[in-house]
Motif scaffolding. Structure first.
Motif, short mmCIF file in Angstrom:
data_model
loop_
_atom_site.label_atom_id
_atom_site.label_comp_id
_atom_site.label_asym_id
_atom_site.label_seq_id
_atom_site.Cartn_x
_atom_site.Cartn_y
_atom_site.Cartn_z
N LEU A 129 -0.90 16.48 -2.11
CA LEU A 129 -1.16 15.04 -1.99
C LEU A 129 -2.56 14.70 -2.44
N ALA A 130 -3.53 15.53 -2.02
CA ALA A 130 -4.91 15.31 -2.46
C ALA A 130 -5.01 15.41 -3.97
N GLY A 131 -4.33 16.39 -4.55
CA GLY A 131 -4.38 16.54 -5.99
C GLY A 131 -3.74 15.39 -6.73
N LYS A 132 -2.66 14.88 -6.19
CA LYS A 132 -1.89 13.84 -6.87
C LYS A 132 -2.55 12.46 -6.73
N ARG A 133 -3.03 12.16 -5.53
CA ARG A 133 -3.49 10.79 -5.26
C ARG A 133 -4.99 10.64 -5.10
N LEU A 134 -5.72 11.74 -4.91
CA LEU A 134 -7.15 11.64 -4.65
C LEU A 134 -7.98 12.33 -5.73
N ALA A 321 -17.97 2.43 3.45
CA ALA A 321 -19.27 3.07 3.23
C ALA A 321 -19.14 4.45 2.62
N ARG A 322 -18.01 5.13 2.87
CA ARG A 322 -17.84 6.51 2.40
C ARG A 322 -16.53 6.66 1.64
N GLY A 323 -16.64 7.03 0.38
CA GLY A 323 -15.46 7.19 -0.44
C GLY A 323 -14.70 8.46 -0.20
N ASP A 324 -15.22 9.35 0.66
CA ASP A 324 -14.51 10.60 0.94
C ASP A 324 -13.68 10.54 2.21
N VAL A 325 -13.67 9.42 2.89
CA VAL A 325 -12.89 9.26 4.12
C VAL A 325 -11.47 8.83 3.78
N VAL A 326 -10.50 9.53 4.37
CA VAL A 326 -9.09 9.17 4.21
C VAL A 326 -8.47 9.02 5.59
N ALA A 327 -7.40 8.28 5.67
CA ALA A 327 -6.71 8.05 6.95
C ALA A 327 -5.24 8.39 6.82
N LEU A 328 -4.70 8.99 7.87
CA LEU A 328 -3.29 9.33 7.93
C LEU A 328 -2.73 8.86 9.26
N ASP A 329 -1.46 8.49 9.26
CA ASP A 329 -0.85 8.01 10.50
C ASP A 329 0.59 8.46 10.59
N ARG A 337 -3.94 1.30 15.13
CA ARG A 337 -4.84 0.41 14.39
C ARG A 337 -5.39 1.03 13.10
N THR A 338 -4.77 2.10 12.62
CA THR A 338 -5.14 2.55 11.28
C THR A 338 -4.70 1.54 10.22
N GLU A 339 -3.90 0.56 10.61
CA GLU A 339 -3.47 -0.47 9.68
C GLU A 339 -4.66 -1.21 9.08
N PHE A 340 -5.77 -1.29 9.80
CA PHE A 340 -6.97 -1.93 9.25
C PHE A 340 -7.49 -1.15 8.05
N PHE A 341 -7.49 0.17 8.16
CA PHE A 341 -7.91 1.01 7.03
C PHE A 341 -6.91 0.90 5.89
N ALA A 342 -5.63 0.90 6.22
CA ALA A 342 -4.59 0.84 5.19
C ALA A 342 -4.71 -0.42 4.35
N LYS A 343 -5.05 -1.53 4.98
CA LYS A 343 -5.19 -2.79 4.24
C LYS A 343 -6.46 -2.81 3.40
N ALA A 344 -7.53 -2.19 3.92
CA ALA A 344 -8.81 -2.20 3.20
C ALA A 344 -8.86 -1.16 2.10
N HIS A 345 -8.19 -0.01 2.32
CA HIS A 345 -8.28 1.11 1.38
C HIS A 345 -6.90 1.75 1.17
N PRO A 346 -5.97 1.01 0.60
CA PRO A 346 -4.60 1.53 0.48
C PRO A 346 -4.50 2.81 -0.33
N ASP A 347 -5.42 3.03 -1.25
CA ASP A 347 -5.37 4.23 -2.08
C ASP A 347 -5.75 5.48 -1.30
N ARG A 348 -6.37 5.32 -0.14
CA ARG A 348 -6.79 6.46 0.66
C ARG A 348 -6.08 6.51 2.02
N PHE A 350 -2.48 7.40 4.04
CA PHE A 350 -1.29 8.21 3.87
C PHE A 350 -0.38 8.04 5.09
N GLU A 351 0.82 7.53 4.83
CA GLU A 351 1.82 7.37 5.88
C GLU A 351 2.64 8.64 5.97
N CYS A 352 2.56 9.31 7.10
CA CYS A 352 3.29 10.57 7.29
C CYS A 352 4.57 10.39 8.09
#
Length: 615
Positions: A129-134, A321-329, A337-348, A350-352
């Protein structure tokens, strides 16, 4: 290498697996011997890897999911020139890098610790996933699995997730050698049984004779040319291949060969072939550079805010602030409330979905690639993924786990949704950090702090709104605590965290009206614990009362006791915790029924102070 040379390399890998296990007088040579051709072809013709630069962004990634076959891995390292023969023969000895099951703590070429079967493929999915999307540097992920571990549910969580994400950069190689630890596997050599299952999940499947190097080569090439879906290569092999006395025989799992010298001679003797592994393509990983400093959300004292809301908004700010932070849920982002991150940074984001083992494994895989993952679900649901957390610690993985809906304070949903074991679980993990904030500003600061810590980090959040007790500029160092109320006349210290902190403050007010001065400590850092403040409170007040929305075992009460394990006298201590099986009720009713609300704290305080005076 030509076909004959590849066969010779496979024999070398077998011989070195036998030699290493014989030197250690333990190990799994027969499980290594079955996959020798699979490894030889991969190493010589398909893997792109710079052993001198294991962090090269375009290196292919290899995961040995059947970690007990480590002699094969170390034999491959020798063939590639990464270790020498002398080190190979230190296998399983004290101080050796070549452990019984490989770990990245010792070897830079190992992606993740394996040995608990069923984990390599899920972590491989995370790396892919990291290789494909990040990372997007074009590397491939190769995972060598055993057929026994395909009985694990986590394998099929990984299989579905990989197909759903169209991970055509992922290849699973299954060494179908028919024999497990105590006898035959469920499906034996029925490759079609495994193929039907993988095909149903959306994988491209290839069935092959695992001892035919040209057929294996063609299978790998087919995997590399397959687009839009992951590939599984199902290789029919024989355990102990090449040595008549052990080949395809039961009862030899995990044992060195009975006559290693004879076996080595039967395999053609030692060899010293060297493989020039293909170089990775030129590439570099691009990470977004922050244009602004971190601006965490700020809350005013007296506001009522749920810590889960503060977590979500803080995580979104951290992602800015940090481009290396990713979120998974785990498909509860509207609650965690990871939905806040998902809306702000959809490219980073990951819905599991509801697959908590894959959730943790994906975080571990991304951490292995240098990303900073935050994985969230209900605190209660981390329990089913605890083995993945345990193995993450063995890997030295830097992952941030956030459990919401903790304790009886969630209210009417009932005990199945209440995280009441999580603090004990995460405190028991080697090198872990366990944090339990009580208000929104504290939560925001700790979310940001977690990104810079090492190992497994756990943050516990609450469902309902609570009062903001701290100003937005307050600092909360890990390993610290906050004394919210104190005086020279204190006769009792109440130690609380999270939802019980406001209750403790209310109880202190009640007791103050009865001329009983009470100190209140907010123990937001449950591990490491603030020993100094706790010891001082014990010396100055004589009595400690802990109160927690958690089971009695392993939580805050036990964390407080850790401050007194150096031989000094243990203070008088009473612990309030959830000791009954809760049902459905309103949050305030739950706290009262569990005996951890302000009234219960005040009652325990009266009794404790009275007994101390009487004594």
């Amino acid at each position: 290498m030509k076909t004959a040379e590849l066969n010779d390399l496979a024999q070398q890998l077998r011989v070195d697996s036998v030699r290493a296990s014989a030197a250690a007088e333990s190990g799994h040579p027969t499980s290594s011997m079955s996959a020798a051709e699979l490894m030889a072809v991969l190493l010589d013709r398909h893997l792109h890897y710079d052993f001198e630069r294991p962090a090269h962004p375009a290196n292919d990634r290899f995961v040995l999911s059947k970690g007990h076959a480590s002699p094969l891995l170390y034999a491959a390292y020798k063939a590639a020139g990464a270790v020498d023969d002398a080190e190979l023969l230190t296998f399983r000895s004290l101080g050796s890098r070549l452990e019984g099951h490989p770990t990245p703590r010792r070897l830079p070429w190992v992606e993740t610790a394996t040995g608990s079967l069923g984990q390599g493929l899920p972590v491989g999915v995370g790396i892919a996933l990291a290789g494909k999307r990040l990372d997007r540097t074009g590397y491939r992920v190769w995972v060598l699995c055993g057929d026994s571990e395909l009985a694990e549910g986590s394998i099929w969580e990984a299989a579905e997730h990989a197909a759903y994400e169209h991970l055509d950069n992922l290849t699973a190689i299954v060494d179908v050698n028919r024999l497990g630890q105590r006898g035959p596997t469920r499906h034996g050599h029925d490759l079609d049984a495994y193929a039907r299952r993988f095909h149903a999940f959306g994988w491209h499947t290839v069935e092959v004779d695992g001892h035919d190097v040209e057929a294996v080569d063609r299978a790998y090439t087919e995997a590399e040319s397959t687009s839009g879906q992951p590939t599984v290569i199902l290789a029919r092999t024989l355990k102990g291949k090449g040595v008549a006395s052990v080949q395809d025989r039961e009862g030899l799992h995990g044992k060195p060969l009975p006559d290693p010298e004879e076996a080595i001679a039967e395999l053609g003797g030692p060899r010293d072939l060297r493989v020039r592994v293909r170089e990775p393509r030129a590439a570099r990983t691009l990470r977004s550079v922050p244009t602004e400093t971190l601006e965490l959300p700020r809350y005013e004292r007296g506001d009522k805010v749920a810590t889960r809301d503060a977590f979500g908004r803080a995580l979104a700010a951290l992602g800015t602030a940090r481009g290396d932070v990713v979120a998974l849920d785990g498909e509860v982002g509207d609650s965690t409330r990871t939905e806040f991150f998902a809306k702000a940074h959809p490219d980073r984001f990951f819905e599991c979905y509801i697959a908590e083992q894959q959730l943790i494994a994906a975080a571990v895989g991304m951490a292995a690639r240098g990303w900073v993952p935050y994985a969230a679900t209900f605190a209660a649901f981390f329990t089913r993924a605890f083995d993945f957390v345990r193995m993450a610690s063995i890997s030295g993985a830097g992952i941030n786990l956030v459990g919401s809906h903790a304790g009886v304070a969630i209210g009417q949903d009932g005990p199945s949704q209440m995280g009441l074991e999580d603090l004990a679980m995460f405190r028991s993990v080697y090198g872990s950090t366990v944090l339990y904030p009580c208000d929104a500003n504290q939560t925001a600061k700790l979310v940001a702090t977690m990104a810079g810590l090492h190992g497994v980090r756990y943050l516990r959040t609450s469902r309902g709104g609570g009062p903001v007790l701290y100003g937005p500029d307050e600092e909360f160092p890990v390993g610290g605590s906050k004394v919210l109320r104190s005086s020279d006349e204190d006769r009792l210290t109440v130690v609380a965290a999270g939802v019980t902190v406001p209750e403790a403050l209310t109880a202190a007010e009640l007791l103050a009206g009865e001329d009983v001065a009470v100190r209140v400590i907010d123990l937001y850092s449950v591990k490491p614990v603030d020993r100094h403040t706790l010891r001082r409170a014990a010396e100055e007040t004589g009595c400690l009362l802990t109160v927690e929305d958690h089971h009695e075992e392993g939580g805050i009460g036990d964390a407080v006791l850790d401050a007194f394990v150096d031989g000094r006298p243990v203070p008088r201590l009473v612990r309030l915790a959830v000791r009954t099986m809760p049902g459905s009720a309103a949050p305030d009713e739950q706290l009262h029924a569990a005996g951890i609300d302000a009234q219960a704290i005040a009652a325990a305080g009266r009794l404790l102070v009275g007994e101390t005076v009487a004594g």
